[in-house]
Design an enzyme around this catalytic site. Structure first.
Site, PDB file in Angstrom:
ATOM      1  NE  ARG A 145      -3.050   2.473   3.184  1.00  0.00           N
ATOM      2  CZ  ARG A 145      -2.730   3.211   4.238  1.00  0.00           C
ATOM      3  NH1 ARG A 145      -1.727   2.826   5.046  1.00  0.00           N
ATOM      4  NH2 ARG A 145      -3.367   4.328   4.513  1.00  0.00           N
ATOM      5  NE  ARG A 186      -4.647  16.869   6.869  1.00  0.00           N
ATOM      6  CZ  ARG A 186      -4.196  16.043   7.799  1.00  0.00           C
ATOM      7  NH1 ARG A 186      -3.832  16.521   8.981  1.00  0.00           N
ATOM      8  NH2 ARG A 186      -4.089  14.753   7.572  1.00  0.00           N
ATOM      9  CE  LYS A 336      -8.586   4.502   3.917  1.00  0.00           C
ATOM     10  NZ  LYS A 336      -7.342   5.328   3.906  1.00  0.00           N
ATOM     11  CB  THR A 394      -7.070   1.586  11.693  1.00  0.00           C
ATOM     12  OG1 THR A 394      -7.498   1.980  10.401  1.00  0.00           O
ATOM     13  CG2 THR A 394      -6.545   2.804  12.424  1.00  0.00           C
TER      14      THR A 394
END
Length: 597
Positions: A145, A186, A336, A394
């Protein structure tokens, strides 16, 4: 009443009937009750010759009747010729329900089968050298990945080249995945630059501003947020999480271009940290300008799959497919699921996607932590029913970033993901920046093998088989028959001759407990099949020969030899073979059972 099945119950009726008949016949033939038999025995023992003859006759008749009754099917003893096998959790596989299956699991049982779950490794500074990549592949890495949240195109181009070089040197088939940065929210820069930090104190007031004048002037009183519509989607008393949920704020007031918040949980805040808005549907575009450039780069580099970040709805997947265009139409899109909206609209996302990743990092911030395992089980199960690959990701072995051994909880987490039905498990920081990347892959490999051996395969197969009451297509019918035959015959492998990988994926859907040796001439198909549990891809590079039947026999023989070479097959084993009746797509309709010689 303790019968294990209707057939066993019927056998039990016969046994009980025989035993009742035997007792009744004894009484009729002998004409004696228990007390009379006891009196005769005492009299015989005392020397009465007449009573002794009567007692011996009665004992002989009783033994003769016992010998007529046949075996007691209710006895809990091994049947003649039966073997106790101490591998693959053999005793547990004979259980009749999940409770009995779990109670028969044995820590001393050897898995004794190849690992069926694929391992995805994030490649970073700790693992991008060819020598390390070869060790990762030897340890069990199936897919590499590339995380496009970090690094530029030149960096990733070099890494992809290294992965391919390592795979070629080791004669391996390894998939390459591009993980997009995705539409993120962000904070801005702080006063003092990128390395500066400010302390958010619990109970203090903090203003979140969308005014670009504060983009590089963040302070403990006011910071910039790059999502313009945050003032539109947020409501009073809703929460805002910053930096992976380490700090939380509650909205107290709203302005045209700012939110006044109270710090609920403080901490040290740096520049450009992620912002999460739980239970809020945001209107961010599916692809940023950066994501579009990254996707085009991926098409040029020939990546096999895209891990699409922060997918919220069906249209997001469609936008990515459109951006990939004709040149990238064969690239698989793995969505995802990382937010509340994605979970809520999961079914439509699954329908549009080629697969799903349960990305538990951001998901654990967007939804309550205690709900994450529910979301994981739900998404994995729905993917299993649909026959689409699903990845669990994760913090699976997070402690191995800095330590050579995982925690017990992490070990259980990996095992439970496999038991839940995940096709792949993924390592992130463990292999990208950790001190023990190869060890992390080896640990995940060993845990996965043990977990796979502990699956109640028969129950799982039946659940998948009857998940739909529709009439099955021919290829699905053949796949079900092949998996059923593999269970019944204890086959060492199922060999599938495939062009696009479709037949192999359908077989993998029904979760055989043996490898699916997928023989294909298409290199991209071979690499993509790593996404499906149990698929071991064999890239056949020989030229096509005529007639087609000869070419098919050549591929079958080659697959058998390759299986022996790898160690999957041994002489005397059985294999189930699935093929078509003529060349081309969609003709899979033939199943055979062959013996390895």
């Amino acid at each position: 009443t303790h019968a294990r099945s209707f057939l066993y119950l019927s056998c039990s009726f016969r046994v009980v009937k025989e035993q009742f008949f035997r007792r009744r016949t004894k009484k009729k033939v002998l004409g004696l009750g228990g007390e009379e038999a006891g009196r005769l025995k005492m009299s015989a023992d005392s020397g009465n010759s007449q009573d002794r003859r009567k007692f011996l006759n009665m004992e002989t008749a009783s033994n003769a009747l016992d010998s007529m009754s046949g075996p007691d099917l209710t006895a809990n003893t091994p049947v003649e010729g039966e073997m106790e096998i101490s591998s693959r959790q053999f005793r547990a596989t004979r259980a009749n329900n999940i409770l009995e299956h779990r109670s028969l699991l044995d820590i001393y049982s050897d898995p004794d089968v190849p690992r069926l779950t694929s391992i995805i490794c994030t490649i970073g500074p700790a693992s991008r050298e060819i020598s390390t990549l070869k060790r990762l592949m030897d340890a069990g890495m199936n897919i590499a990945r590339m995380n496009f949240s970090h690094g530029d195109h030149e960096y990733h181009k070099s890494t992809i080249a290294n992965v391919r070089a390592a795979a070629d040197q080791g004669d391996r088939v390894v998939g390459i995945a591009l993980d997009t940065k995705g539409p993120e929210i962000r904070t801005g820069l702080l006063e003092g630059g990128g390395s500066a930090e400010i302390e958010l104190i619990t109970g203090a007031t903090l203003i979140l501003s969308t005014d670009s004048a504060y983009a590089e002037k963040g302070t403990a009183e006011r910071i910039f947020v790059d999502y313009t519509n945050i003032t539109e989607v947020m409501k009073i008393d809703q929460e805002v999480f910053i930096d992976d949920g380490l700090m939380s704020l509650r909205v107290k007031e709203k302005g045209a271009d700012f939110l006044v918040t109270e710090v609920m949980n403080g901490g040290m805040l740096g520049s450009r940290k992620g912002v999460n808005l739980p239970n809020v549907e945001v209107d961010l575009p599916a692809l940023s300008a950066r994501d579009k450039r990254d996707l085009q780069f991926g098409v040029e580099q020939g990546v096999d799959m895209v891990f699409a970040s922060f997918i919220r709805k069906r249209a997001d997947v469609q936008a990515i497919r459109q951006e990939l265009g004709e040149a990238g139409k064969k690239i698989m899109i793995i969505s995802k699921i990382e937010n509340h909206e994605g979970v809520k609209k999961f079914d439509s996302i699954l329908e549009e996607s080629d697969g799903i990743m349960v990305a538990r990092g951001d998901l654990g911030i967007e939804i309550p932590t205690e709900k994450v395992f529910l979301a994981q089980k739900m998404m994995i199960s729905r993917c299993n029913k649909a026959g689409k690959p699903v990845i669990c990701a994760t913090q699976m072995l997070e402690s191995m970033v800095s330590k050579p051994r995982p925690t017990r909880a992490e070990t259980s987490d990996v095992a439970n993901a496999v038991l839940d039905g995940a096709d792949c498990v993924m390592l992130s920081g463990e292999t990208a920046k950790g001190k023990y990347p190869v060890e992390a892959v080896d640990v995940m490999h060993r845990i996965s093998r043990e977990a796979e051996a502990a699956i109640f395969h028969r129950q799982l197969f039946e659940s998948l088989r009857y998940a739909s009451f529709e009439i099955l297509p021919t290829v699905t019918t053949m796949a079900v028959a092949a998996v059923d035959a593999a269970y019944a015959h204890n086959a060492g492998a199922i060999i599938v001759l495939t062009t696009t990988g479709g037949s192999a994926r359908v077989v993998a859907k029904y979760r055989p407990n043996c490898p699916v040796l997928s023989v294909t001439r298409d290199a991209m198909t071979a690499r993509q099949l790593h996404l499906n549990r149990g698929c071991f891809t064999l890239l056949y590079t020989e030229d096509t020969v005529e007639p087609w039947e000869s070419d098919m026999r050549n591929r079958i023989s080659w697959a058998m030899e390759k299986g022996k070479e790898i160690g999957f097959l041994k002489s005397g084993m059985s294999v189930v073979l699935l093929t078509g009746w003529k060349a081309g797509l969609g003709h899979t309709n033939t199943m055979r059972i062959l013996s390895v010689n």
